[in-house]
Design a protein around this motif. Sequence first.
Motif, PDB file in Angstrom:
ATOM      1  N   SER A  20      37.991   0.155 -16.565  1.00 39.43           N
ATOM      2  CA  SER A  20      37.326   0.699 -17.754  1.00 39.43           C
ATOM      3  C   SER A  20      36.189  -0.236 -18.175  1.00 39.43           C
ATOM      4  CB  SER A  20      38.322   0.835 -18.907  1.00 39.43           C
ATOM      5  OG  SER A  20      38.683  -0.454 -19.396  1.00 39.43           O
ATOM      6  N   ILE A  21      35.275   0.299 -18.961  1.00 38.37           N
ATOM      7  CA  ILE A  21      34.176  -0.516 -19.479  1.00 38.37           C
ATOM      8  C   ILE A  21      34.719  -1.692 -20.282  1.00 38.37           C
ATOM      9  CG2 ILE A  21      32.280  -0.527 -21.161  1.00 38.37           C
ATOM     10  CD1 ILE A  21      31.508   2.255 -20.058  1.00 38.37           C
ATOM     11  N   ASN A  22      35.706  -1.445 -21.148  1.00 37.97           N
ATOM     12  CA  ASN A  22      36.271  -2.535 -21.954  1.00 37.97           C
ATOM     13  C   ASN A  22      36.905  -3.614 -21.080  1.00 37.97           C
ATOM     14  OD1 ASN A  22      35.413  -1.756 -24.445  1.00 37.97           O
ATOM     15  ND2 ASN A  22      37.369  -0.922 -25.113  1.00 37.97           N
ATOM     16  N   LYS A  23      37.568  -3.219 -20.005  1.00 36.02           N
ATOM     17  CA  LYS A  23      38.201  -4.192 -19.110  1.00 36.02           C
ATOM     18  C   LYS A  23      37.125  -5.025 -18.406  1.00 36.02           C
ATOM     19  CE  LYS A  23      41.464  -6.209 -16.744  1.00 36.02           C
ATOM     20  NZ  LYS A  23      41.405  -7.646 -17.018  1.00 36.02           N
ATOM     21  N   ARG A  24      36.030  -4.379 -18.008  1.00 35.41           N
ATOM     22  CA  ARG A  24      34.946  -5.116 -17.362  1.00 35.41           C
ATOM     23  C   ARG A  24      34.281  -6.077 -18.348  1.00 35.41           C
ATOM     24  NH1 ARG A  24      31.669  -0.408 -14.455  1.00 35.41           N
ATOM     25  NH2 ARG A  24      32.954   0.963 -15.718  1.00 35.41           N
ATOM     26  N   GLN A  26      35.758  -7.471 -20.892  1.00 33.27           N
ATOM     27  CA  GLN A  26      36.748  -8.542 -21.050  1.00 33.27           C
ATOM     28  C   GLN A  26      36.667  -9.523 -19.881  1.00 33.27           C
ATOM     29  OE1 GLN A  26      39.141  -8.648 -23.733  1.00 33.27           O
ATOM     30  NE2 GLN A  26      39.488 -10.710 -22.995  1.00 33.27           N
ATOM     31  N   ASP A  27      36.516  -8.989 -18.673  1.00 37.06           N
ATOM     32  CA  ASP A  27      36.417  -9.840 -17.484  1.00 37.06           C
ATOM     33  C   ASP A  27      35.165 -10.711 -17.524  1.00 37.06           C
ATOM     34  OD1 ASP A  27      38.809  -8.787 -16.571  1.00 37.06           O
ATOM     35  OD2 ASP A  27      37.883  -7.502 -15.041  1.00 37.06           O
ATOM     36  N   ILE A  28      34.063 -10.168 -18.040  1.00 34.94           N
ATOM     37  CA  ILE A  28      32.846 -10.970 -18.182  1.00 34.94           C
ATOM     38  C   ILE A  28      33.080 -12.100 -19.176  1.00 34.94           C
ATOM     39  CG2 ILE A  28      30.477 -10.936 -19.089  1.00 34.94           C
ATOM     40  CD1 ILE A  28      30.242  -8.125 -17.812  1.00 34.94           C
ATOM     41  N   CYS A  29      33.717 -11.790 -20.299  1.00 33.44           N
ATOM     42  CA  CYS A  29      34.034 -12.833 -21.292  1.00 33.44           C
ATOM     43  C   CYS A  29      34.856 -13.946 -20.657  1.00 33.44           C
ATOM     44  CB  CYS A  29      34.799 -12.236 -22.472  1.00 33.44           C
ATOM     45  SG  CYS A  29      33.854 -11.111 -23.510  1.00 33.44           S
ATOM     46  N   LYS A  30      35.883 -13.568 -19.908  1.00 27.06           N
ATOM     47  CA  LYS A  30      36.753 -14.559 -19.262  1.00 27.06           C
ATOM     48  C   LYS A  30      35.972 -15.398 -18.257  1.00 27.06           C
ATOM     49  CE  LYS A  30      41.044 -11.926 -19.539  1.00 27.06           C
ATOM     50  NZ  LYS A  30      41.988 -11.110 -18.765  1.00 27.06           N
ATOM     51  N   LEU A  31      35.138 -14.731 -17.459  1.00 20.74           N
ATOM     52  CA  LEU A  31      34.346 -15.433 -16.454  1.00 20.74           C
ATOM     53  C   LEU A  31      33.473 -16.507 -17.111  1.00 20.74           C
ATOM     54  CD1 LEU A  31      33.271 -15.470 -13.426  1.00 20.74           C
ATOM     55  CD2 LEU A  31      31.407 -14.045 -14.308  1.00 20.74           C
ATOM     56  N   LEU A  32      32.760 -16.132 -18.156  1.00 16.97           N
ATOM     57  CA  LEU A  32      31.850 -17.079 -18.813  1.00 16.97           C
ATOM     58  C   LEU A  32      32.616 -18.205 -19.487  1.00 16.97           C
ATOM     59  CD1 LEU A  32      29.155 -14.696 -20.353  1.00 16.97           C
ATOM     60  CD2 LEU A  32      29.301 -15.665 -18.053  1.00 16.97           C
ATOM     61  N   GLU A  33      33.671 -17.858 -20.193  1.00 16.13           N
ATOM     62  CA  GLU A  33      34.450 -18.874 -20.925  1.00 16.13           C
ATOM     63  C   GLU A  33      35.138 -19.838 -19.948  1.00 16.13           C
ATOM     64  OE1 GLU A  33      37.775 -20.686 -23.121  1.00 16.13           O
ATOM     65  OE2 GLU A  33      37.992 -19.235 -21.500  1.00 16.13           O
ATOM     66  N   ASN A  34      35.577 -19.329 -18.806  1.00 19.18           N
ATOM     67  CA  ASN A  34      36.275 -20.172 -17.820  1.00 19.18           C
ATOM     68  C   ASN A  34      35.345 -21.089 -17.034  1.00 19.18           C
ATOM     69  OD1 ASN A  34      38.858 -19.239 -18.382  1.00 19.18           O
ATOM     70  ND2 ASN A  34      38.760 -17.612 -16.864  1.00 19.18           N
ATOM     71  N   GLU A  52      25.680   0.730 -40.895  1.00 14.61           N
ATOM     72  CA  GLU A  52      24.915  -0.425 -40.426  1.00 14.61           C
ATOM     73  C   GLU A  52      25.833  -1.637 -40.355  1.00 14.61           C
ATOM     74  OE1 GLU A  52      21.238  -0.944 -42.574  1.00 14.61           O
ATOM     75  OE2 GLU A  52      20.306   0.525 -41.250  1.00 14.61           O
ATOM     76  N   GLU A  53      26.640  -1.644 -39.287  1.00 17.49           N
ATOM     77  CA  GLU A  53      27.579  -2.736 -39.087  1.00 17.49           C
ATOM     78  C   GLU A  53      27.890  -2.869 -37.603  1.00 17.49           C
ATOM     79  OE1 GLU A  53      30.926  -1.495 -41.451  1.00 17.49           O
ATOM     80  OE2 GLU A  53      31.666  -0.144 -39.911  1.00 17.49           O
ATOM     81  N   LEU A  54      28.406  -4.028 -37.259  1.00 19.78           N
ATOM     82  CA  LEU A  54      28.836  -4.312 -35.894  1.00 19.78           C
ATOM     83  C   LEU A  54      30.360  -4.325 -35.847  1.00 19.78           C
ATOM     84  CD1 LEU A  54      26.414  -7.287 -35.296  1.00 19.78           C
ATOM     85  CD2 LEU A  54      26.248  -5.039 -34.201  1.00 19.78           C
ATOM     86  N   ILE A  55      30.902  -3.822 -34.741  1.00 21.59           N
ATOM     87  CA  ILE A  55      32.348  -3.790 -34.530  1.00 21.59           C
ATOM     88  C   ILE A  55      32.659  -4.702 -33.344  1.00 21.59           C
ATOM     89  CG2 ILE A  55      34.339  -2.320 -33.998  1.00 21.59           C
ATOM     90  CD1 ILE A  55      32.974  -1.597 -36.651  1.00 21.59           C
ATOM     91  N   LEU A  56      33.644  -5.568 -33.512  1.00 25.27           N
ATOM     92  CA  LEU A  56      34.044  -6.474 -32.441  1.00 25.27           C
ATOM     93  C   LEU A  56      34.609  -5.695 -31.266  1.00 25.27           C
ATOM     94  CD1 LEU A  56      34.502  -9.407 -31.451  1.00 25.27           C
ATOM     95  CD2 LEU A  56      36.731  -9.323 -32.604  1.00 25.27           C
ATOM     96  N   GLY A  57      34.122  -6.039 -30.081  1.00 26.83           N
ATOM     97  CA  GLY A  57      34.642  -5.470 -28.840  1.00 26.83           C
ATOM     98  C   GLY A  57      35.473  -6.515 -28.123  1.00 26.83           C
ATOM     99  N   PRO A  58      35.530  -6.437 -26.807  1.00 31.14           N
ATOM    100  CA  PRO A  58      36.302  -7.417 -26.041  1.00 31.14           C
ATOM    101  C   PRO A  58      35.769  -8.841 -26.258  1.00 31.14           C
ATOM    102  CG  PRO A  58      35.778  -5.509 -24.696  1.00 31.14           C
ATOM    103  CD  PRO A  58      34.997  -5.364 -25.962  1.00 31.14           C
ATOM    104  N   TYR A  59      36.710  -9.792 -26.282  1.00 28.19           N
ATOM    105  CA  TYR A  59      36.332 -11.201 -26.438  1.00 28.19           C
ATOM    106  C   TYR A  59      37.434 -12.093 -25.901  1.00 28.19           C
ATOM    107  CZ  TYR A  59      39.514 -11.781 -30.432  1.00 28.19           C
ATOM    108  OH  TYR A  59      40.635 -11.864 -31.232  1.00 28.19           O
ATOM    109  N   VAL A  60      37.108 -13.365 -25.698  1.00 27.73           N
ATOM    110  CA  VAL A  60      38.098 -14.391 -25.377  1.00 27.73           C
ATOM    111  C   VAL A  60      37.833 -15.587 -26.276  1.00 27.73           C
ATOM    112  CG1 VAL A  60      38.475 -13.708 -22.974  1.00 27.73           C
ATOM    113  CG2 VAL A  60      36.735 -15.402 -23.500  1.00 27.73           C
ATOM    114  N   GLY A  61      38.889 -16.257 -26.644  1.00 28.52           N
ATOM    115  CA  GLY A  61      38.780 -17.404 -27.542  1.00 28.52           C
ATOM    116  C   GLY A  61      39.740 -17.215 -28.698  1.00 28.52           C
ATOM    117  N   GLU A  62      39.586 -18.087 -29.692  1.00 25.42           N
ATOM    118  CA  GLU A  62      40.442 -18.019 -30.876  1.00 25.42           C
ATOM    119  C   GLU A  62      40.304 -16.659 -31.558  1.00 25.42           C
ATOM    120  OE1 GLU A  62      42.583 -20.426 -32.162  1.00 25.42           O
ATOM    121  OE2 GLU A  62      42.206 -21.398 -30.238  1.00 25.42           O
ATOM    122  N   PRO A  63      41.402 -16.125 -32.086  1.00 21.60           N
ATOM    123  CA  PRO A  63      41.293 -14.863 -32.842  1.00 21.60           C
ATOM    124  C   PRO A  63      40.330 -15.026 -34.020  1.00 21.60           C
ATOM    125  CG  PRO A  63      43.589 -15.417 -32.431  1.00 21.60           C
ATOM    126  CD  PRO A  63      42.778 -16.608 -31.999  1.00 21.60           C
TER     127      PRO A  63
END
Length: 151
Positions: A20-24, A26-34, A52-63
């Motif tokens: 899925s797009i969200n899984k991909r 998430q994988d990019i976040c993990k790749l960069l953070e790692n 007029e707002e932003l919604i958090l999508g996939p991420y890695v790191g502290e909640p």
Amino acid sequence: MIFDKLKPEVETIISNSNKSINKRLQDICKLLENHIEYYNWVGFYFRNEKKEELILGPYVGEPTDHTVIPFGKGICGQVAVSNKNFVVPDVSAQDNYIACSITVKAEIVIPIFVNGENIGQIDIDSNTPDPFTEADERFLEFVCKKVAGML
């Protein structure tokens, strides 16, 4: 350079249409953070079509409590309005900064454009003071361009 080694890996993640797009994302976040030691929080925010707002999508790191960010608020909210990269070498020097963690020292936010419209951004926090260079900007622009092609 680490960025040159990561580009093909980003492309491989993006091109894997079995995920899925969200899984991909998430994988990019993990790749960069790692692989980039001073990338301590990596995430995507996307424009809410209704407000007029932003919604958090996939991420890695502290909640984070910052799952919704109004346009203009904080670094991410400013990028939603300016449509420009924002590199913050020292978050404590920013008046309009939303603190996610006391350990964060610097932040970089790069917008994602689809058909010329700013639809979101990649947001990276670092616990290292002033770590981001022009090479980070160019690499993250590459990542955002690849992500835009997937959306």
